[in-house]
Design a protein around this motif. Structure first.
Motif, PDB file in Angstrom:
ATOM      1  N   VAL A  55      51.823 -52.107 112.196  1.00 15.92           N
ATOM      2  CA  VAL A  55      52.664 -51.687 111.072  1.00 15.92           C
ATOM      3  C   VAL A  55      54.107 -52.108 111.337  1.00 15.92           C
ATOM      4  O   VAL A  55      54.786 -52.642 110.445  1.00 15.92           O
ATOM      5  N   ARG A  56      54.582 -51.918 112.549  1.00 15.03           N
ATOM      6  CA  ARG A  56      55.945 -52.325 112.913  1.00 15.03           C
ATOM      7  C   ARG A  56      56.132 -53.822 112.678  1.00 15.03           C
ATOM      8  O   ARG A  56      57.141 -54.266 112.133  1.00 15.03           O
ATOM      9  N   THR A  57      55.152 -54.606 113.094  1.00 13.49           N
ATOM     10  CA  THR A  57      55.236 -56.058 112.936  1.00 13.49           C
ATOM     11  C   THR A  57      55.202 -56.444 111.462  1.00 13.49           C
ATOM     12  O   THR A  57      55.990 -57.302 111.021  1.00 13.49           O
ATOM     13  N   ARG A  58      54.336 -55.810 110.677  1.00 16.18           N
ATOM     14  CA  ARG A  58      54.281 -56.109 109.238  1.00 16.18           C
ATOM     15  C   ARG A  58      55.577 -55.707 108.545  1.00 16.18           C
ATOM     16  O   ARG A  58      56.023 -56.384 107.617  1.00 16.18           O
ATOM     17  N   ARG A  59      56.211 -54.623 108.988  1.00 16.57           N
ATOM     18  CA  ARG A  59      57.506 -54.212 108.414  1.00 16.57           C
ATOM     19  C   ARG A  59      58.565 -55.290 108.681  1.00 16.57           C
ATOM     20  O   ARG A  59      59.375 -55.600 107.816  1.00 16.57           O
ATOM     21  N   THR A  60      58.553 -55.862 109.875  1.00 14.11           N
ATOM     22  CA  THR A  60      59.498 -56.935 110.198  1.00 14.11           C
ATOM     23  C   THR A  60      59.245 -58.140 109.303  1.00 14.11           C
ATOM     24  O   THR A  60      60.196 -58.721 108.754  1.00 14.11           O
ATOM     25  N   LEU A  61      57.984 -58.508 109.129  1.00 16.47           N
ATOM     26  CA  LEU A  61      57.648 -59.616 108.243  1.00 16.47           C
ATOM     27  C   LEU A  61      58.111 -59.346 106.819  1.00 16.47           C
ATOM     28  O   LEU A  61      58.676 -60.221 106.152  1.00 16.47           O
ATOM     29  N   HIS A  62      57.899 -58.122 106.351  1.00 10.44           N
ATOM     30  CA  HIS A  62      58.307 -57.737 104.998  1.00 10.44           C
ATOM     31  C   HIS A  62      59.830 -57.806 104.864  1.00 10.44           C
ATOM     32  O   HIS A  62      60.353 -58.385 103.903  1.00 10.44           O
ATOM     33  N   LYS A  63      60.539 -57.226 105.823  1.00  8.48           N
ATOM     34  CA  LYS A  63      62.003 -57.196 105.794  1.00  8.48           C
ATOM     35  C   LYS A  63      62.578 -58.610 105.781  1.00  8.48           C
ATOM     36  O   LYS A  63      63.529 -58.892 105.048  1.00  8.48           O
ATOM     37  N   LEU A  64      61.995 -59.497 106.580  1.00  6.46           N
ATOM     38  CA  LEU A  64      62.486 -60.874 106.659  1.00  6.46           C
ATOM     39  C   LEU A  64      61.949 -61.758 105.535  1.00  6.46           C
ATOM     40  O   LEU A  64      62.328 -62.920 105.434  1.00  6.46           O
ATOM     41  N   ASN A  65      61.051 -61.204 104.701  1.00  2.40           N
ATOM     42  CA  ASN A  65      60.472 -61.930 103.570  1.00  2.40           C
ATOM     43  C   ASN A  65      59.757 -63.192 104.055  1.00  2.40           C
ATOM     44  O   ASN A  65      59.977 -64.293 103.545  1.00  2.40           O
ATOM     45  N   VAL A  66      58.905 -63.003 105.068  1.00  3.60           N
ATOM     46  CA  VAL A  66      58.143 -64.100 105.649  1.00  3.60           C
ATOM     47  C   VAL A  66      56.662 -63.874 105.320  1.00  3.60           C
ATOM     48  O   VAL A  66      56.047 -62.952 105.850  1.00  3.60           O
ATOM     49  N   PRO A  67      56.109 -64.700 104.435  1.00  2.00           N
ATOM     50  CA  PRO A  67      54.694 -64.539 104.089  1.00  2.00           C
ATOM     51  C   PRO A  67      53.806 -65.110 105.184  1.00  2.00           C
ATOM     52  O   PRO A  67      53.884 -66.291 105.519  1.00  2.00           O
ATOM     53  N   VAL A  68      52.998 -64.259 105.776  1.00  2.00           N
ATOM     54  CA  VAL A  68      52.122 -64.666 106.870  1.00  2.00           C
ATOM     55  C   VAL A  68      50.706 -64.225 106.539  1.00  2.00           C
ATOM     56  O   VAL A  68      50.492 -63.115 106.033  1.00  2.00           O
ATOM     57  N   GLU A  69      49.745 -65.071 106.852  1.00  2.00           N
ATOM     58  CA  GLU A  69      48.350 -64.714 106.653  1.00  2.00           C
ATOM     59  C   GLU A  69      47.984 -63.591 107.618  1.00  2.00           C
ATOM     60  O   GLU A  69      48.260 -63.679 108.819  1.00  2.00           O
ATOM     61  N   LEU A  70      47.385 -62.529 107.083  1.00  3.60           N
ATOM     62  CA  LEU A  70      46.961 -61.396 107.903  1.00  3.60           C
ATOM     63  C   LEU A  70      45.478 -61.538 108.220  1.00  3.60           C
ATOM     64  O   LEU A  70      44.664 -61.765 107.326  1.00  3.60           O
ATOM     65  N   LYS A  71      45.150 -61.403 109.485  1.00  2.22           N
ATOM     66  CA  LYS A  71      43.771 -61.484 109.949  1.00  2.22           C
ATOM     67  C   LYS A  71      43.341 -60.096 110.421  1.00  2.22           C
ATOM     68  O   LYS A  71      44.039 -59.467 111.213  1.00  2.22           O
ATOM     69  N   ASP A  72      42.205 -59.617 109.934  1.00  2.00           N
ATOM     70  CA  ASP A  72      41.697 -58.289 110.268  1.00  2.00           C
ATOM     71  C   ASP A  72      40.814 -58.367 111.506  1.00  2.00           C
ATOM     72  O   ASP A  72      39.618 -58.630 111.419  1.00  2.00           O
TER      73      ASP A  72
END
Length: 123
Positions: A55-72
């Protein structure tokens, strides 16, 4: 059984709190955002949905507006196997970085966050 229910409940609480406290996305001019999106095309985040470090990492991606493919890596057998075989271990979050034909597997939310901030905060 009780531990699993507790873990599921806490995971859902973490996801809810992330949703209601999510930071605003960084705004960039269209051409700079396009460059960020092109640079991010070589990135993939292996993660568990309710993991607090993910969640912390996804928040950083969201804040920086960096679209990254998420793998489950928890529920998708192919993603989990790729993480194990190519990354070397099943540990999340893990950022797969493909750049100029070279693949790097970056672990630890703080390390990933620092990499993302360094690469995309000024972009």
């Amino acid at each position: 059984m009780i531990v699993k229910a507790l873990r599921t409940g806490l995971g859902n609480l973490i996801i809810f709190l992330d949703f209601i406290t999510r930071p605003r996305k960084m705004k960039r001019p269209a051409e700079r955002q396009a460059a960020v999106e092109e640079a991010a095309a070589g990135l993939a985040l292996y993660q568990f949905r309710a993991c607090p470090f993910c969640v912390r990492t996804r928040r950083t991606l969201h804040k920086l507006n960096v679209p990254v493919e998420l793998k489950d890596a928890k529920n998708n057998v192919q993603d989990r196997q790729a993480l194990l075989e190519q990354g070397g271990k099943i540990k999340v979050p893990c950022l797969r970085i493909e750049d100029a034909g070279k693949v790097t597997w970056l672990y630890e939310s703080k390390v990933i966050g620092a990499y993302l901030e360094d690469r995309f905060s000024a972009a």
